[in-house]
Design an enzyme around this catalytic site. Structure first.
Site, PDB file in Angstrom:
ATOM      1  N   ARG A  74     -27.099   6.812  10.877  1.00 48.41           N
ATOM      2  CA  ARG A  74     -26.408   8.095  11.028  1.00 48.41           C
ATOM      3  C   ARG A  74     -25.344   8.026  12.114  1.00 48.41           C
ATOM      4  NH1 ARG A  74     -32.103  10.891  12.185  1.00 48.41           N
ATOM      5  NH2 ARG A  74     -32.729   9.094  10.951  1.00 48.41           N
ATOM      6  N   LYS A 112     -37.871  -3.000  15.901  1.00 52.57           N
ATOM      7  CA  LYS A 112     -38.802  -2.826  14.787  1.00 52.57           C
ATOM      8  C   LYS A 112     -39.988  -3.775  14.919  1.00 52.57           C
ATOM      9  CE  LYS A 112     -35.523  -1.342  11.224  1.00 52.57           C
ATOM     10  NZ  LYS A 112     -36.101  -0.028  10.928  1.00 52.57           N
TER      11      LYS A 112
HETATM   12  N1  BES Z   1     -32.540   1.040   7.929  1.00 56.33           N
HETATM   13  C1  BES Z   1     -33.580   1.880   8.393  1.00 56.33           C
HETATM   14  C2  BES Z   1     -34.255   2.664   7.281  1.00 56.33           C
HETATM   15  C3  BES Z   1     -35.208   1.884   6.414  1.00 56.33           C
HETATM   16  C4  BES Z   1     -36.416   1.434   6.893  1.00 56.33           C
HETATM   17  C5  BES Z   1     -34.900   1.646   5.088  1.00 56.33           C
HETATM   18  C6  BES Z   1     -37.286   0.751   6.070  1.00 56.33           C
HETATM   19  C7  BES Z   1     -35.778   0.986   4.262  1.00 56.33           C
HETATM   20  C8  BES Z   1     -36.973   0.522   4.746  1.00 56.33           C
HETATM   21  C9  BES Z   1     -33.030   2.903   9.382  1.00 56.33           C
HETATM   22  O1  BES Z   1     -31.990   2.452  10.174  1.00 56.33           O
HETATM   23  C10 BES Z   1     -34.158   3.260  10.296  1.00 56.33           C
HETATM   24  O2  BES Z   1     -34.590   2.403  11.002  1.00 56.33           O
HETATM   25  N2  BES Z   1     -34.591   4.510  10.238  1.00 56.33           N
HETATM   26  C11 BES Z   1     -35.678   4.957  11.026  1.00 56.33           C
HETATM   27  C12 BES Z   1     -35.346   6.333  11.538  1.00 56.33           C
HETATM   28  C13 BES Z   1     -36.290   6.821  12.588  1.00 56.33           C
HETATM   29  C14 BES Z   1     -36.162   6.008  13.846  1.00 56.33           C
HETATM   30  C15 BES Z   1     -35.984   8.279  12.870  1.00 56.33           C
HETATM   31  C16 BES Z   1     -36.929   4.991  10.137  1.00 56.33           C
HETATM   32  O3  BES Z   1     -36.820   5.374   8.969  1.00 56.33           O
HETATM   33  O4  BES Z   1     -37.983   4.607  10.613  1.00 56.33           O
HETATM   34 MN    MN Z   2     -32.699   1.460  11.910  1.00 53.03          MN
END
Ligand code: BES
Ligand code: MN
Ligand code: ZN
Length: 498
Positions: A351, A277
């Site tokens: 997921r 991230k």
């Molecule tokens: N935990 C995150 C989702 C999230 C991000 C919740 C920011 C709250 C604030 C999840 O694991 C994630 O990183 N999801 C990705 C999915 C994408 C790579 C398809 C996202 O939402 O960017």
């Molecule tokens: Mn994630």
């Protein structure tokens, strides 16, 4: 927070602060009218001066009101009584608690549950007040020396003695939800270096000792390997923290009753893994176990209330980190269901752990399975911070959860789970990919999960927008403990309707 319900005499009562309501356009509530007559129209005279009009959010602290034994009277704006909503009542108690804390008042008496609202019964008002008192006096003080003084003891006045039995039940429910919700907030607020998968497992074991009807089982990595949880384990591989699979079984119903299952995403820190991230606000990814925290909190509430049903809580817990041994974009893994997954983005890890937990849940032959997860940033974009996203393969279950959310003041909003979206998960190398592209990210995440829940009466709550606040008020909210508890209470005949 210690809360009780009583019928009191205003004139003779000695309390540091008595709180009564004023409605919009300076109308007095029944309790405010009583004080007005005891004090020879002291209150109505003040209102004429215009210091408070009665809108929600307003308040006026009065000292030494004539004829009264109590030290202070706090007038609290309650808006338009007949139109009072759940959210409105939550705002009233937030505001009252803030005012009392500001004045460093430790103990108070509230006479606010006498509002004549079209939608909220007086006992529902008691419940919202008690939930709100727990919520608004919460402090995360485990890791900080500074501790603000706060309200510790409150008496809620019940005008009609015949309502006392219902009021007591309402208070029990409010207390139980307040405690469960603050449990979830505590777990959520703990940092990733303390709240590891092993820490969550240890807490779950503690609840087993505390609650008689609760059994906790922890599966370790070897046991997960035996069950074939290749998807969950792929996420865990990049971390030095061993994964834990936590199963809490509450038996309040008959032995033969099949249980309601709650599954919570327990990523104790989500760095994104190899698909790492960006740095901004990355600390907030310690909240990526708020799904787990909420189902554990709901389990605490269920035990406090001793609900006459069976409930199972499942928490797959891992840390998502980059490492020489971490899974990589392009890796293909085999889930417990036997379906293969191409991991195109290691940041779509939620997921990957949930799918194996959902497959595992089949063994309980559950009445329903609800998973709760901070799953997609897309959900925050779609719905913001007010409702959770809801997707389900059974409309009846979706309707029950929507109704529970409204009733509990902890709302959800449904998104479609149409077949049309499934194509986005196509992979050239495995049965499916773990991401579905930029469009409809919350829906394609749920589509992914739906491939593991074909045999289940299943719903998914995406709580990415509601589980925590950022900014000045950074911290876990404990949602959706109220929604989950409401859903479970509504499965227990009529005895918990207030
Ligand atoms: N935990 C995150 C989702 C999230 C991000 C919740 C920011 C709250 C604030 C999840 O694991 C994630 O990183 N999801 C990705 C999915 C994408 C790579 C398809 C996202 O939402 O960017
Ligand atoms: Mn994630
Ligand atoms: Zn995540």
């Amino acid at each position: 927070m210690e809360i009780s319900v009583k019928t009191l005499n205003f004139e003779s009562m000695k309390t540091p602060c008595l709180v009564v309501g004023v409605y919009d356009k300076c109308k007095l509530s029944d309790s405010a009218k009583q004080i007005d007559s005891i004090s020879n129209n002291f209150i109505s005279k003040l209102l004429q001066r215009g210091d408070i009009s009665g809108d929600i959010g307003e308040s006026l602290m009065l000292h030494d009101v004539p004829g009264m034994q109590c030290e202070r009277v706090l007038l609290a704006g309650c808006g338009q009584a007949s139109e009072l909503s759940h959210q409105g009542m939550q705002n009233i108690i937030n505001n009252v608690a803030t005012e009392l804390n500001k004045s460093k008042i430790k103990s108070a008496t509230l006479s606010l549950a006498d509002i004549n609202s079209k939608t909220l019964s007086n006992s529902m008002q008691i419940r919202i007040l008690s939930e709100g008192l727990h919520h608004n006096t919460y402090q995360f003080s485990e890791l900080k020396k500074e501790n603000k003084p706060s309200l510790v003891k409150v008496t809620l006045h019940v005008a009609d003695k015949e309502q006392m039995k219902k009021a007591k039940l309402a208070l029990d429910i409010g207390n139980a939800i307040g405690i469960g919700r603050n449990t979830a907030r505590n777990l959520g607020n703990l940092p990733g270096n303390i709240c590891t998968p092993a820490y969550l497992a240890k807490q779950a074991k503690k609840y087993e000792t505390k609650y008689e009807k609760l059994k906790t089982t922890i599966l370790n990595q070897k046991e997960m390997e035996k069950l074939g949880m290749g998807s969950l384990l792929a996420v865990a591989k990049g971390s030095r923290q061993p994964p834990k699979f936590i199963v809490m079984e509450y038996s309040g119903g008959k032995k033969t009753d099949s249980p309601y299952v709650l599954v919570g995403k327990g990523v104790t820190f989500d760095s994104g893994g190899i698909s790492i991230k960006a740095g901004a606000a990355m600390d907030e990814m310690k909240f990526d176990m708020c799904g787990a925290a909420s189902v554990m909190g709901a389990m605490v509430t269920v035990n406090e209330l001793k609900l006459p049903i069976n409930v199972v809580t499942i928490v797959p817990s891992v840390e998502n980190m980059p490492d020489g041994d971490a899974c990589k974009p392009g890796d293909v893994v085999t889930s417990m269901s036997g379906q293969t997954i191409e991991i195109l983005n290691t940041d779509a890890e939620g997921r990957l752990i949930l799918c194996d937990a959902l497959s595992y849940s089949e063994k309980f032959k559950p009445k329903s399975v609800i998973d709760v997860a901070t799953l997609t940033g897309a959900c925050v974009i779609a719905l913001g911070a007010h409702p959770a996203g809801l997707l389900s393969n059974q409309q009846q279950l979706a309707d029950q959860l929507l109704a529970a959310g409204t009733e509990a003041g902890d709302r959800a909003w449904q998104l479609p789970l149409w077949e049309d979206y499934q194509d986005q998960l196509k992979s050239n190398f495995a049965d499916m990919a773990n991401i579905g592209g930029r469009e409809a990210g919350t829906i394609t995440a749920a589509c992914f999960l739906s491939r593991f829940t074909k045999k289940l009466n299943w719903a998914h709550l995406d709580i990415a927008g509601v589980a925590w606040h950022g900014g000045d008020k950074k911290g876990a909210t404990g949602r959706p403990v109220p929604l989950l508890t409401q859903y479970l209470m509504q499965r227990c005949d009529k005895q918990y309707s207030i």
